[in-house]
Design an enzyme around this catalytic site. Sequence first.
Site: not given
Ligand code: NAD
Length: 367
Positions: A134, A219
């Site tokens: 999401k 949410y």
């Molecule tokens: P994060 O920054 O920790 O991880 C993102 C990942 O994407 C990294 O490994 C990064 O290297 C990679 N990536 C690939 N291409 C990229 C680019 N062009 N620029 C930047 N990063 C790039 O973020 P996260 O917290 O893991 O969030 C990722 C997704 O998960 C988001 O869409 C967020 O909304 C979702 N999320 C959902 C929940 C949930 O409870 N469902 C919780 C946290 C995050």
Amino acid sequence: MNSRRIFLRRAGLSGLALSLPLSQTLAAMESQKDDKILRVAIMGLGSYGSRVAEAMVNSKRAKLVGLVSGTPSKVETWKQKYGIPDKNCYNYENFDQIKNNPDIDAVYVITPNSLHKPYSIRVAKAGKHVICEKPMALNAAEGREMVAACKTAGVHLLVGYRMHFEAKTMEVVRQQRAGEFGKTLFFQGLSGFIIGDPTQWRLNYELAGGGSMMDIGIYSINGARYMLGEEPIWVTAQEVKTDPVKFKEGVDETITFQMGFPSGAVASCLSTYALNNLDKFYLNGTKGFAEMQPSTGYGPIKAWTNKGPIEAEHVTHQTTQMDEMAAIILDGKKPMIPVDGEEGLKDLVIVDAIYEAMKTGKKIKLA
Ligand code: NAD
């Protein structure tokens, strides 16, 4: 029975396998697909990807078998940790080749928001099921493209709505649908946290597509819909920005929004990146109420009604989610609260309307 025969029987191989040399039998086992297990590749090995991978270790129906990442050092660490073979590791340039890999069923897209649409569509075109985090996309137009692409490719599109499988949430929803709270006419959703590092992608409009609303406010949108059990027909919204340096143009800091529903129910919600301790749902009806706090965090979730607390064992949300998503994809199971692309799209239509209401000051009609 000799030990080889016992081993083969335990492995579920018999007949032809018994007549083959052991090396060929092992090869046959290797390529044998277990229809009960969803074989998943994670794309985006960041913070949430790590959480999902850890949770999948305890999943009975889903297994992490592949990786898509632009960072070779992360791939190396994850390969060791989860025993992933080289042939199941891809980067963002070559992951379309996953179409030739019969050992991966689904790709879970866990990248920054703006990459959800392009990467999900590439996954669908490679003939693999899509699980996408999401918000499913940046807006409803993108969401529609994703739904269409997955339909054309004949693959599932599921959105990482882990709360839809959480036991206490489902019990509140069950009671609401059973009429135990009477006519539910009011929902309050409070979703927020103080965001740190100003350089992170969540505060970059190009990658996030907005601010708190895209990340945490969604949410409350989603919660209002599943707690009330109906779809909104109008929204109004107001923005407050106390730090225009940290929260640049297009990146919302705080939005209050209201939704109206066909039954006459209203929802009053807050989405913010400027306050902590905001993770609360409150549902009020003519005969009773339900309250959840925390309501959407990683848990344990706490829930109670006018009759007392709701008790249920806490299970890591993402473990349950992956088991249930495997059942949806492999067995055609229908979840009580949907997690498909159409569900993701409904939230995006509302997100679009909230931003429009916020910018114009108008009440936006949805139906
Ligand atoms: P994060 O920054 O920790 O991880 C993102 C990942 O994407 C990294 O490994 C990064 O290297 C990679 N990536 C690939 N291409 C990229 C680019 N062009 N620029 C930047 N990063 C790039 O973020 P996260 O917290 O893991 O969030 C990722 C997704 O998960 C988001 O869409 C967020 O909304 C979702 N999320 C959902 C929940 C949930 O409870 N469902 C919780 C946290 C995050």
